[in-house]
Write a protein that holds these residues in place. Structure first.
Motif, PDB file in Angstrom:
ATOM      1  N   PRO A  66       0.798  -1.236   0.000  1.00  0.00           N
ATOM      2  CA  PRO A  66       0.000   0.000   0.000  1.00  0.00           C
ATOM      3  C   PRO A  66       0.827   1.281   0.000  1.00  0.00           C
ATOM      4  N   ALA A  67       2.120   1.202   0.305  1.00  0.00           N
ATOM      5  CA  ALA A  67       2.925   2.428   0.290  1.00  0.00           C
ATOM      6  C   ALA A  67       3.390   2.769  -1.122  1.00  0.00           C
ATOM      7  N   LYS A 105      11.318   3.056  -4.981  1.00  0.00           N
ATOM      8  CA  LYS A 105      10.691   3.262  -3.664  1.00  0.00           C
ATOM      9  C   LYS A 105      10.802   1.993  -2.814  1.00  0.00           C
ATOM     10  N   ALA A 141      12.621   2.912   0.543  1.00  0.00           N
ATOM     11  CA  ALA A 141      11.760   3.003   1.727  1.00  0.00           C
ATOM     12  C   ALA A 141      11.843   1.747   2.594  1.00  0.00           C
ATOM     13  N   GLY A 142      12.526   0.719   2.113  1.00  0.00           N
ATOM     14  CA  GLY A 142      12.676  -0.485   2.925  1.00  0.00           C
ATOM     15  C   GLY A 142      11.399  -1.318   2.985  1.00  0.00           C
ATOM     16  N   PRO A 195       9.541  -4.558   2.780  1.00  0.00           N
ATOM     17  CA  PRO A 195      10.086  -5.911   2.916  1.00  0.00           C
ATOM     18  C   PRO A 195       9.610  -6.836   1.804  1.00  0.00           C
ATOM     19  N   ARG A 214       8.369 -10.042   1.399  1.00  0.00           N
ATOM     20  CA  ARG A 214       7.850 -11.157   2.183  1.00  0.00           C
ATOM     21  C   ARG A 214       6.328 -11.241   2.076  1.00  0.00           C
ATOM     22  N   ASP A 266      11.951  -2.677   8.909  1.00  0.00           N
ATOM     23  CA  ASP A 266      11.561  -2.343   7.529  1.00  0.00           C
ATOM     24  C   ASP A 266      10.395  -1.352   7.584  1.00  0.00           C
ATOM     25  N   LEU A 267       9.885  -0.998   6.404  1.00  0.00           N
ATOM     26  CA  LEU A 267       8.814  -0.006   6.345  1.00  0.00           C
ATOM     27  C   LEU A 267       7.554  -0.482   7.074  1.00  0.00           C
ATOM     28  N   ASP A 268       7.268  -1.779   7.009  1.00  0.00           N
ATOM     29  CA  ASP A 268       6.061  -2.274   7.694  1.00  0.00           C
ATOM     30  C   ASP A 268       6.116  -1.976   9.191  1.00  0.00           C
ATOM     31  N   ILE A 312       5.519   1.719   9.691  1.00  0.00           N
ATOM     32  CA  ILE A 312       4.091   2.035   9.522  1.00  0.00           C
ATOM     33  C   ILE A 312       3.326   1.674  10.800  1.00  0.00           C
ATOM     34  N   ASP A 336      10.023  10.981  -3.027  1.00  0.00           N
ATOM     35  CA  ASP A 336       9.382   9.828  -3.691  1.00  0.00           C
ATOM     36  C   ASP A 336       9.388   8.576  -2.813  1.00  0.00           C
ATOM     37  N   ALA A 337      10.302   8.555  -1.832  1.00  0.00           N
ATOM     38  CA  ALA A 337      10.374   7.380  -0.952  1.00  0.00           C
ATOM     39  C   ALA A 337       9.504   7.573   0.295  1.00  0.00           C
ATOM     40  N   ALA A 338       8.758   8.681   0.337  1.00  0.00           N
ATOM     41  CA  ALA A 338       7.950   8.973   1.524  1.00  0.00           C
ATOM     42  C   ALA A 338       6.643   8.183   1.528  1.00  0.00           C
ATOM     43  N   THR A 339       6.163   7.908   2.731  1.00  0.00           N
ATOM     44  CA  THR A 339       4.893   7.208   2.916  1.00  0.00           C
ATOM     45  C   THR A 339       4.129   7.955   3.998  1.00  0.00           C
ATOM     46  N   THR A 397      -5.761   1.498   9.463  1.00  0.00           N
ATOM     47  CA  THR A 397      -4.533   2.186   9.066  1.00  0.00           C
ATOM     48  C   THR A 397      -4.577   2.462   7.570  1.00  0.00           C
ATOM     49  N   VAL A 416      -2.595   3.864   4.435  1.00  0.00           N
ATOM     50  CA  VAL A 416      -1.223   4.125   4.004  1.00  0.00           C
ATOM     51  C   VAL A 416      -1.285   4.739   2.623  1.00  0.00           C
ATOM     52  N   SER A 417      -0.528   5.821   2.388  1.00  0.00           N
ATOM     53  CA  SER A 417      -0.493   6.327   1.023  1.00  0.00           C
ATOM     54  C   SER A 417       0.916   6.702   0.630  1.00  0.00           C
ATOM     55  N   ASP A 418       1.141   6.644  -0.672  1.00  0.00           N
ATOM     56  CA  ASP A 418       2.447   6.949  -1.229  1.00  0.00           C
ATOM     57  C   ASP A 418       2.639   8.461  -1.246  1.00  0.00           C
ATOM     58  N   GLY A 419       3.828   8.922  -0.890  1.00  0.00           N
ATOM     59  CA  GLY A 419       4.127  10.337  -1.030  1.00  0.00           C
ATOM     60  C   GLY A 419       4.142  11.085   0.281  1.00  0.00           C
TER      61      GLY A 419
END
Lengths: 424, 241
Positions: A126-127, A170, A174-175, A177, A179, B84-86, B89, B178-181, B190, B192-195
């Motif tokens: 979703p990111a 991205k 942004a990392g 994962p 998985r 990681d990003l998860d 978040i 561009d790597a922002a969330t 929750t 989640v959006s890109d940007g």
């Protein structure tokens, strides 16, 4: 083996194995571009070697090995280049060598998820931007080229290439994962994956005639991906429901557009042109999913499509059942479009006044302002009530809002009909 | 990986919301510190206290307010170290501000080091000086390679000098927007959006937390950064106890 036979074998391997080869390579190298290049080289190598050596017994394993070796070669070369740079006094590089990068990490649990599952969950994270999710899924899992994807989405190839690059960038920056999400995230993330596949399907479905045939190919890709996902997650009824939904809609693809490219409404379609095989498969998949007793939006939508598919004639449609299914769907995902559909079902089950009242309720809410189907639905219901002047006015409003020529042609026909009916 | 959370605010909160935030924010800090995912964080002063610094033709130009004209603004930062990003978040979604407004998650470029000084700064220890945040802005359009190279070189020298003088406690470039969330939580879900949280032509490309002798000193330090000549630097005080 004849060259045509080899080409066929490579094509078949590409359709069947591209996603798996690539998914494994991404896991082992962590480098999406490198993995893509090496997978491509492995298929090129197959075209050279298979005519001489014969098609291997397990083409997928052969391709994976060749692609993996290519990746090792490239990573080793990178390490050597770095060492050379170090030798001439550049700054120290601390990353590990190719041997370490490529080695198979031990699985955390006893279960070994297919790498394609990791890949699809990562592509549909979703990111990531929605457009990027769809494009990257088509590129990596379905194996479409950038040129093919750009044609399907009617954008220049350079734009699509940039979109793919940014999406991959991205993931790394942004990392995100690589998985299958853990159990507590799975329902939400699986819904996200299905949304990408269904969007892909609808993109093709809404443009499935004449010059848009390339886009119609998206329907086939979405179905193929949903089939693959179902094989990997047979215990998820919503995955099966989504596949059933797509098949039941796809079965009507040929019957829904007339010779002039105009949209033919469901009740006037020649049901003999519907694909009985797809309907049969869709119905049996849906039954299997419903037996798991965990209903969700895709199963409900498939159940609605099944009501239409089961009716031999339009008049046999069980509209009362459909109205009930829409009411359930509205509870799971309240949306004005679902309410609009319920209004149609209520009217078709015999209560036109109640259907119109629901349409009025929707327009009073103002949420579907400028949505052509609101006016088109109102017009259809007024026509059924015999209120031709009011129906004509609503068709005119719908015409002003309709986005495609197929829909405009249908609305124009209806407008003429109600105007003719007005003449004494 | 290291991430920077932009805690975004703007608009009015009801008295109940304020009470909830005052109660829940310290709990979030305690939980995330305990898990070891939050390294440090601090609240910024109101956006009215911001000054944006540009240097053009050798002259320092100041304008009041944050660099971006928008309803929403950055009200604080937290520095995370996550798997990681998860995980980032999940941490952001537990922050009470995400239930009302939103939180942007931006990865740091590689190589962030969080020293003892930075941790003490996070605890509000300012060693008798005034804590300021410098938000180094970019527009993301690549300049000529020699310009980029000189900005990088001067930026490093600027940073090393400040560290040597004990002024800088933490400074590091961020990944591109561009790597922002962006994370919001609504109705328990929750989203989640890109940007980034707000789309502007210019965006924060790096941050520096400094301690110095007041606003004028902070402005001078900002003006000495090469990005003040090419783009701009927002200077904003941190809240103090």
């Amino acid at each position: 083996m004849t060259p045509a036979g080899v080409q066929e074998a490579v094509d078949a391997a590409f359709r069947g194995e591209w996603g798996r080869v690539l998914a494994t390579l991404i896991r082992r190298t962590g480098d999406w571009d490198l993995a893509e290049e090496c997978a491509q080289e492995a298929f090129a190598e197959a075209l050279r070697r298979w005519p001489l050596d014969g098609v291997p017994e397990r083409p997928g394993a052969w391709l994976s090995t060749v692609a993996g070796n290519r990746a090792i070669d490239r990573l080793r070369r990178r390490v050597r280049e770095r060492e050379l740079m170090d030798a001439v006094g550049r700054e120290q590089m601390t990353e590990s060598g190719a041997g370490e990068v490529i080695s198979e990490p031990p699985e955390e649990s006893g279960e070994i998820p297919d790498d394609r599952l990791r890949l699809i969950f990562t592509c549909c994270h979703p990111a990531l931007p929605m457009e990027g999710r769809v494009a990257l899924t088509l590129r990596t899992l379905a194996g479409l080229t950038t040129a093919e994807i750009s044609r399907a989405f009617l954008v220049p190839e350079a734009t699509m290439a940039k979109r793919l690059t940014r999406t991959k960038a991205k993931i790394a920056a942004a990392g995100i994962p690589y998985r299958v999400p853990p159990a507590h995230l799975l329902p939400e993330r699986l819904a996200g994956v299905l949304a990408v596949l269904y969007l892909m399907f609808n993109e093709g479905y809404s443009a499935s005639s004449g010059p848009d045939l390339i886009r119609a190919g998206l329907c086939g890709e979405a179905i193929r991906l949903a089939r693959g996902l179902r094989q990997l997650m047979p215990q998820e009824p919503e995955v099966t429901g989504a596949l059933a939904l797509m098949l039941l809609h796809h079965a009507r693809l040929d019957g829904r557009v007339g010779a002039e490219g105009e949209l033919i409404p469901l009740e006037e379609q020649d049901r003999g042109r519907w694909d009985a095989g797809e309907i049969g498969e869709g119905l049996s998949l849906l039954d299997g999913a419903l037996r798991r007793r965990a209903v969700g939006p895709y199963q409900l939508q498939a159940a609605i499509a099944a009501c239409h598919a089961r009716a031999a004639r339009a008049a046999d449609t069980d509209w009362r059942e459909i109205a009930g299914l829409y009411a359930l769907l509205e509870r799971l995902m309240p949306s004005p479009v679902v309410l609009l559909n319920r209004a149609v079902a209520v009217a078709m089950s015999g209560d036109v006044e109640a259907g119109l009242a629901l349409v009025d309720e929707l327009s009073a809410g103002g949420r579907l302002e400028r949505y052509h189907l609101l006016e088109a639905t109102r017009a259809d219901l007024l026509r059924r009530r015999g209120d031709h002047p009011a129906a004509a006015a609503a068709y005119e409003r719908a015409l002003g809002l309709a986005p495609s020529s197929a829909e405009r042609l249908y609305l124009l026909r209806r407008l003429r009909e109600v105007r003719d009916a007005e003449q004494p | 990986m290291n991430y920077l959370l932009f805690i975004c605010s703007g608009g009015d909160y009801s008295a109940d919301d304020v009470e909830l935030l005052q109660r829940e924010c310290p709990r979030w800090v305690e939980e995330m510190d305990g898990r070891g995912v939050r390294l440090l964080g601090r609240q910024l002063d109101d956006p009215e206290t911001a000054v944006t610094v540009r240097v053009r033709d050798g002259e320092t130009l100041l304008s009041d307010g944050p660099f971006a004209e928008s309803k929403e603004f950055v009200a604080g930062f937290d520095v995370l170290r996550c798997q990681d990003l998860d995980e980032a978040i999940e941490v952001a979604a537990k922050h009470p501000v995400s239930w009302f407004r939103e939180i942007e998650i931006r990865p740091f470029r590689e190589g962030l080091e969080v020293g003892e000084e930075a941790l003490a700064f996070g605890r509000g220890e300012d060693a008798g000086a005034d804590p300021y945040c410098l938000m180094l802005c970019l527009d993301g359009i690549p300049a000529a390679p020699e310009v980029e190279e000189s900005v990088m070189r001067e930026g490093r020298a600027w940073s090393e000098d400040l560290r040597a003088r004990g002024v800088q406690v933490l400074a590091h470039p961020l990944q591109h927007k561009d790597a922002a969330t962006t994370v919001r939580v609504r109705g328990g879900e929750t989203l989640v959006s890109d940007g980034p949280f707000v789309e502007t032509k210019e965006f924060i490309g790096g941050i520096a937390f400094i301690r110095c002798a007041g606003r004028q000193a902070a402005i001078e330090i900002a003006a000495a950064h090469p990005l003040a000549r090419h783009h701009m630097v927002e200077v904003r005080p941190f809240l103090t106890e």
